[in-house]
Scaffold this active site. Structure first.
Site, mmCIF file in Angstrom:
data_model
loop_
_atom_site.group_PDB
_atom_site.id
_atom_site.type_symbol
_atom_site.label_atom_id
_atom_site.label_comp_id
_atom_site.label_asym_id
_atom_site.label_seq_id
_atom_site.Cartn_x
_atom_site.Cartn_y
_atom_site.Cartn_z
ATOM 1 N N SER A 136 0.861 -1.182 0.000
ATOM 2 C CA SER A 136 0.000 0.000 0.000
ATOM 3 C C SER A 136 0.892 1.225 0.000
ATOM 4 O O SER A 136 2.056 1.168 0.423
ATOM 5 C CB SER A 136 -0.881 0.000 1.261
ATOM 6 O OG SER A 136 -1.516 1.249 1.447
ATOM 7 N N TYR A 149 -2.220 -1.018 10.222
ATOM 8 C CA TYR A 149 -2.125 -1.039 8.767
ATOM 9 C C TYR A 149 -0.806 -0.413 8.308
ATOM 10 O O TYR A 149 -0.100 -0.981 7.461
ATOM 11 C CB TYR A 149 -3.306 -0.291 8.158
ATOM 12 C CG TYR A 149 -3.482 -0.512 6.674
ATOM 13 C CD1 TYR A 149 -4.016 -1.698 6.193
ATOM 14 C CD2 TYR A 149 -3.125 0.466 5.748
ATOM 15 C CE1 TYR A 149 -4.185 -1.911 4.832
ATOM 16 C CE2 TYR A 149 -3.282 0.261 4.384
ATOM 17 C CZ TYR A 149 -3.811 -0.921 3.930
ATOM 18 O OH TYR A 149 -3.967 -1.127 2.578
#
Length: 253
Positions: A136, A149
């Site tokens: 990401s 995350y």
């Protein structure tokens, strides 16, 4: 690497980026695509779209990953490309419960490790292979509102780098996907969240960006081109970058 006549495994294939990747590889002429997901019915549905094989797999379980690799190599053929795409998000910071930290770590990081542990030696023995690992932009920058995350995606990028520099001379190629917001189940209802500041992208163009990166053997896949400048801003003046991120944190938290 050309995808024509290649054997490909895609995890997280029941929808979103994973399904789009399977479809893109099929259009590029892949010989067989093994579509993997904890949602077995979703994996089967994607497999039907691409004349592939659907399989229910828990990517956080090393035995499941090993069996997936061994069975595919035995029943289908040598895996040319392994797309470790499955991932989850958990909101919060250090206060997030240990079991949730462990769960996201196992899916977002250990799944990549298991794939490399059990497949890289096979690829090296036959002269090479390819890993596409989904991380990401949060793994290059950070993630407002989610320490788990941000941390796990940083680790995923670090692992991809290590595999590329350690096994590159053995014929192992690596691409790491680092998009901002993509229209998937993970981002549903978060269209106005911080990751969408540069727009939310559909999975199909993200998959096409991956296809191009694999064909060109490019390490870093950035469907959102703005991320490259954000990376440069970060390395040019870390303190100023953190100041800018604090402003975003005040706006979106």
């Amino acid at each position: 690497m050309e995808l024509k006549d290649k054997i490909v495994v895609v995890t997280g294939a029941a929808g979103g980026i994973g399904r789009a990747l399977a479809q893109a590889f099929a259009e590029a002429g892949a010989k067989k695509i093994v579509c993997v997901d904890l949602d077995g019915d979703g994996a089967e549905a994607t497999a039907k779209m691409v004349d592939g094989i659907g399989r229910k797999v828990d990517v956080s379980n090393e035995d499941d990953i090993k069996a997936l690799i061994d069975d595919t190599e035995k029943d289908v053929g040598p895996i040319d490309l392994f797309c470790s795409n499955a991932g989850i998000s958990v909101p919060g910071g250090p206060e997030v419960a240990n079991d949730q930290w462990q769960k996201i770590w196992d899916i977002n990081v250990m799944a990549h490790i298991y794939a490399a542990r059990h497949l890289a030696p096979k690829m090296i023995e036959r002269g090479g292979g390819y890993f596409l690992n989904t991380a990401s932009a949060a793994g290059l920058l950070s993630q407002i509102g989610s320490a788990p995350y941000a941390v796990t995606k940083h680790a995923a990028v670090g692992l991809a780098e290590w595999i590329a520099l350690t096994y590159g001379d053995d014929g192992i190629k690596v691409s790491v996907l680092c998009p901002q917001a993509v229209r998937t189940n993970m981002t549903k209802g978060k269209e106005d969240h911080v990751a969408s500041v540069d727009g939310m992208m559909d999975p199909e163009p993200v998959a096409q960006a991956c296809l191009e990166a694999i064909e060109q053997e490019t390490f870093l896949v950035l469907p959102h081109k703005e991320v490259l400048q954000y990376m440069r801003n970060k390395t040019e003046n870390y303190d100023r970058w953190i100041g800018g991120m604090r402003k975003l944190n005040r706006k979106y938290r």
